[in-house]
Design an enzyme around this catalytic site. Structure first.
Site, PDB file in Angstrom:
ATOM      1  N   LYS A   1       1.008  -0.565   0.188  1.00 33.98           N
ATOM      2  CA  LYS A   1      -0.317   0.218   0.301  1.00 33.98           C
ATOM      3  C   LYS A   1       1.196   1.429   0.049  1.00 33.98           C
ATOM      4  CE  LYS A   1      -3.991  -1.657   1.616  1.00 33.98           C
ATOM      5  NZ  LYS A   1      -5.410  -1.248   2.858  1.00 33.98           N
TER       6      LYS A   1
ATOM      7  N   GLU B   1      -2.513   7.883   7.007  1.00 36.90           N
ATOM      8  CA  GLU B   1      -3.364   8.744   6.315  1.00 36.90           C
ATOM      9  C   GLU B   1      -4.911   9.247   6.832  1.00 36.90           C
ATOM     10  OE1 GLU B   1      -4.383   6.034   3.396  1.00 36.90           O
ATOM     11  OE2 GLU B   1      -6.258   5.626   3.958  1.00 36.90           O
TER      12      GLU B   1
ATOM     13  N   HIS C   1     -15.680  -4.086   7.198  1.00 35.23           N
ATOM     14  CA  HIS C   1     -14.595  -3.967   5.937  1.00 35.23           C
ATOM     15  C   HIS C   1     -14.835  -4.962   4.130  1.00 35.23           C
ATOM     16  CE1 HIS C   1     -12.726  -0.537   8.095  1.00 35.23           C
ATOM     17  NE2 HIS C   1     -12.340  -1.304   9.480  1.00 35.23           N
TER      18      HIS C   1
ATOM     19  N   ARG D   1      -5.597  -8.972  -9.126  1.00 33.50           N
ATOM     20  CA  ARG D   1      -7.009  -9.957  -9.566  1.00 33.50           C
ATOM     21  C   ARG D   1      -7.507 -10.066 -10.095  1.00 33.50           C
ATOM     22  NH1 ARG D   1      -9.847  -9.429  -5.475  1.00 33.50           N
ATOM     23  NH2 ARG D   1      -8.499  -8.734  -4.227  1.00 33.50           N
TER      24      ARG D   1
END
Lengths: 508, 163, 508, 163
Positions: free
Chosen positions: A124, A208, A243, A300
């Site tokens: 990430k 973030e 999530h 993917r």
């Protein structure tokens, strides 16, 4: 990538996966005249993907670490069975760059991006750096692993609270912590680090800006080995629990053609900057002002690819295989048109009335929906024992119709037809979501579902609750009257009836 | 045949005779057409409305699947109802801790003889990558542990007894 | 038609049909929030369309003349159940103008064209006159019933042999005779007249030029009650056996955009000239020079409507109901775009190895295909006893893909997945057609299938014939070894084994 | 267990023992993995290749559905094979005329005692709007008629005997 671009003919594909995606891939192979090869663990000998395969080979015991994650065994089977290519599906080894490299070393085409692009975009933090280079908006915050709590504090001060701590190697919500104030940062930082270490073997976390009530919007891209890259519109996956995506749709109700183009072109830039090939998905958050922020890239095929297939009229797996054969993409960007609306429900073996706990076991009844606009990518059948060893996803039910409203109505109709007996599933939970006025008005964000779950469960199934209980009582009487013991009991003196009823009916 | 069917805490008296074209629920007579499609799957036409119902039998008792809902029921023996209820309400005797779903035992958190609080974790079961902690239904002492880590259990299996 | 155009809200629709189409209509109702009402004969109490209904009422005994053709009973049920509308499906009363009129008299909306348009276009001779008025090409020949053999001879002489005699009230190939020379006309004329009299209660026949090796191409139209009428492209239905469609596809491989527009506009002119509303189909013959000839109009929804739905992205039944509600069509002609290719196979209970004889009975196994691009409109389930009283159609299997080649490959894949046990079906027959090079190259006309049936049956299933027999032998040994008697026999002295084998296995 | 399976006129000797990982066909040993999915539905892995096969049993004898094909078979008793064949080939004895599919009898074209030619129509059956004329398998005399117009018959039912 001219070095990759030699045309090659694929005759046999080993499908390094299980369940619905393994079957979906096998179907695509067969449609292209390619022999699909299935693999199975001991828990999956009678799984649908094995029954529908042309060839099938045993991998090992049930645990994924001894079967579906054993790259060495997969390559052995690929070699001995004469497979030219391996399709990894999603999950398992699909984003494992070492496995992709091992395939290429063995002369077996890995159907996916090159290992280099997977490494570049799979982390990430590295992906955030790539986003910056590609001029793609991302959430404010760090682009490298945080070296210390002090660094975390200084980044947070700079971008302002609330912030989000995330594992660099993350996925599935693990190693994530939202922090709303300075005082909570220390403990959250330590918790996220140790969770990341446990889950991914790396304690790298970054920080973030937390976007409030964001939508999850993702762009499907397809890139060939000749430098062409297309975006196939977006999917909205804001309906999530912990999530994990629960419902996906295409297109998003709030993405305008202009926004779609901006997001799509940014996604293509990112993919091309990393030498990406084959299918991939760039995930974004979209705030309520219409700003989008790069989140991460999935290197993917995604679970939810069918909704894109329905609105574009394309077959992504066919295209993946053609790309892997070195063919140029048979389309240009202007050929991609979205038509209609598609909604996907992930049917899980889980009990929404009991904390969504998994519910493996034997499927004793199965009535599947069909008819206009219904597609099911399914991995189960009547009599199949859903193993306890893997992901609880049973099936993906997809509804397609000219409009979002009609697609939702169609999905509700299909859910009403669907019966899965023997195990608990989330079928009724989907009826609840799809009947909810906020969902119907597309007032959704990634927190929507958790908020819905805090509300009392209103009526959303056929007939009133009282009416259904009435019917259930009559049905129960019917079935009880059919039991041999009860049937005898009915003609017996009271005492016999009493004991028969006890033996047969009194589960408490 | 009169049967007392208990659903969601309410008992309904259903007078059902196979082959008859009516049934009665709590004395109310209703036109009925029933057709068993295969074992456990029934088509009912009740007053013109069509229903397909499925019988489910499991460790947690029988249930009817109807119109997307799962409705557990039990058949009451009218003469023993009150006593049963009284019995079920009692918290005194030994209580068993049962697996709520199939899975693999990953941890046993107590040992025989341990004193436990109500809602204290006893056994952890894993299925489909999720773990579930099964808790003691009452304060007491662990009388017996019937499983060990690695065991596979079915839904309804007794894992431990607390007394 | 301004008098028809008052908006009305439909809340309940009685579905005056059975099987797959009744279920397909019920699904559309439910998707629109309308209550579907099913009816059933005694043979259909456990039929899928009853199981999936909201309300269901008995019509009468099994014969259609005592149940599904009883307009009086249907209207009684509509009234007592509070239905606002009746959808007739196809077959049965769907093209019966008297029934349509009786519905309107009873204040129940008939979902279809007005009786006047049905009468105008339902008779083949009157429709030919209407075609002339609408300036639509038709086959040369008479436009009125032939009054005498002499008239037949004179028309034939004028247009030239070969000619075709047809019943004015015809359908399903009855009352039809091809005549290649003068000498045969007399007996053919008499035979066609008496067959027409027996089948339709009218001996009216007419004569038209026989088009050699024509394709059957039909245009779907939709007309609202405000004067708007659209064409939704064509279907090719050239694969026929005894004038019955077997495979349909959309679009046709040989219809160019320009030809589509010409045929479509002609179809719209014809429909509008007769005050047609709702869905209808204009059938044409297309000769190998690209000329098209009006054949007849079907004033109802067609069996093969799904292929049009898949390539246009529309739902014809939704639109039928909206039109019946007095709504204007929500589209204009320029909104209709064809995308991809769809192929439909009509799965019948019939035995291709035994003269296609019907095969009613109990379905003992059912494995249905699914996944990308597969739609099934199905009227059966595992355990259902297919009654001997009706049409042998079990299901419509439809494959959709970006190209014709991919749609055929997909259909072959789906057929491989499909298992129907207990009764004979034409599943294997479809594999044969779809694997045939002429079909794959779209070298088809209405005589194609009869010619194919004269050829020896080449290999077209998975693996070689020898290999399948090998597997069958192993499977047979497995099942025989499982039989209780055989299991005992295996451990018994030879004489016991002998008698057990006789009792269990020796069917000759 | 050795079984003689006759398919399409050819007999294969299959040595099959439930649970073994090999089988042999006509002496050739083949790796095999078999799994019964439910009664009559079998998954076979033969030398790596996967097959799903379905057993069908009907009036016309058992058959295997495999890869879209229906393959009838019979199990032979090796010691009686030759005699059976010899017998089946004989045209002398009485022969029955059986319904080839379920349907309703619409016409009976002969009566007991009638002399008939080979291939002469005997009974007409209707199903699904189609009529089928069942013919005499040989020249002879109608010994018995077992059905009348309006009767419902199942596949395999004997309709008449010709001798």
């Amino acid at each position: 990538m001219p070095s990759h671009a030699q045309p090659r003919t694929i005759k046999k594909i080993l499908i390094a996966n299980r369940g619905e995606i393994a079957l979906r891939l096998a179907r695509a192979c067969r449609e292209l005249g390619i022999t699909p090869i299935a693999v199975y663990s001991d828990a999956d000998r009678a799984a649908l993907h094995v029954l529908e395969a042309d060839e099938a080979y045993r991998l090992g015991p049930a645990p994924a670490s001894e079967s579906y994650l054993r790259g060495d065994l997969l390559l052995d089977i690929a070699r001995t069975s004469g497979a030219d290519a391996i399709h990894p599906g999603y999950g398992f080894l699909s984003e494992n760059a070492d496995f992709a490299e091992a395939c290429e070393r063995a002369g077996i085409k890995f159907i996916g991006p090159p290992a280099s692009a997977m490494r570049e975009l799979g982390s990430k933090t590295r992906a955030r750096q790539a986003a910056d280079r590609a001029g793609m908006p991302r959430t404010p915050g760090s682009t490298k692993a945080l070296a210390s709590l002090d660094e975390a504090r200084s980044v947070a001060a700079q971008i302002g609270y609330p912030v989000m701590l995330k594992a660099a190697a993350g996925g599935g919500g693990k190693g994530m912590r939202a922090v709303t104030r300075y005082e909570d940062l220390k403990s959250a930082f330590e918790a996220a680090q140790s969770e990341a270490e446990r889950a991914f073997g790396s304690n790298e976390v970054y920080l973030e800006k937390l976007i409030e009530r964001p939508r999850h919007i993702e762009i499907q891209v397809l890139a060939d080995e000749h430098g062409n890259c297309l975006y196939l519109g977006e999917r909205e996956c804001s309906v999530q629990r912990r999530h994990q995506k629960v419902i996906e749709e295409a297109p998003s109700a709030v993405v305008s053609p202009e926004l779609r183009q901006r997001m799509g072109e940014a996604a293509v830039r990112l993919a091309q900057s990393a030498g990406y090939t084959n299918a991939g998905t760039i995930e974004f958050l979209l705030d309520d002002a219409g700003n989008f922020y790069f989140l991460e890239m999935n290197t993917r095929l995604q679970v939810e690819h069918p909704v894109t297939e329905l609105v574009t009229g394309l077959d992504l797996v066919h295209l993946q295989i053609r790309i892997a054969q070195g063919e140029p993409l048979p389309l240009r960007q202007q050929d991609i048109e979205l038509r209609g609306h598609a909604v996907e429900c992930r049917i899980y073996a889980e009990d929404p009335d009991n904390g969504f706990f998994p519910s493996p076991g034997k499927i004793t009844r199965l009535v599947q929906p069909g008819g206009p606009g219904i597609r099911e990518d399914c991995g189960i059948y009547d009599g199949w024992v859903v193993p306890m060893d893997y992901d609880p996803m049973l099936s993906k039910l997809v509804a397609y119709a000219p409009t979002r409203e009609a697609a939702i109505a169609r999905m509700l109709r299909a859910l009403d037809e669907y019966v899965i007996g023997g195990i608990r599933t989330n079928l009724a939970f989907f009826r609840r979501i799809l009947s909810d006025p906020d969902f119907q008005a597309a007032r959704i964000d990634t927190g929507y579902l958790e908020r819905l779950l805090l509300q009392p469960n209103a009526e959303c199934t056929g007939g009133s609750s009282e009416e259904r209980e009435h019917i259930a009582a009559i049905a129960a009487a019917f079935f009880e009257s059919q039991r041999p013991a009860a049937a005898v009991a009915a003609t017996q003196p009271p005492s016999a009836w009493k004991s028969a009823a006890r033996a047969e009916g009194l589960h408490s | 045949m009169k049967l007392e069917i208990e659903i969601a805490g309410r008992v309904r008296v259903v007078d059902f005779t196979p082959g008859e074209t009516t049934t009665s629920v709590d004395g109310l007579v209703i036109p009925l057409e029933s057709r068993l499609l295969r074992p456990g799957v029934l088509s009912l036409l009740v007053d013109g409305r069509a229903w397909r119902v499925v019988l489910e039998e499991g460790a947690s008792g029988p249930a009817i699947l109807v119109a997307g809902e799962r409705i557990p029921y039990s058949v009451n023996d009218p003469r023993s109802l009150k006593t049963r209820r009284a019995h079920a309400a009692g918290e005194d005797g030994p209580r068993s801790i049962k697996a709520s779903m199939p899975g693999r035992v990953v941890r046993v958190l107590v040992k025989p003889g341990d004193a436990v609080e109500a809602h204290e974790g006893i056994v952890v079961i894993e299925a489909m990558k999720m773990q579930n902690e099964l808790k003691s239904p009452k304060q007491g002492k662990i009388a017996e542990i019937r499983v060990k880590p690695g065991d596979t259990v079915a839904a309804g299996d007794v894992l431990a007894i607390v007394e």
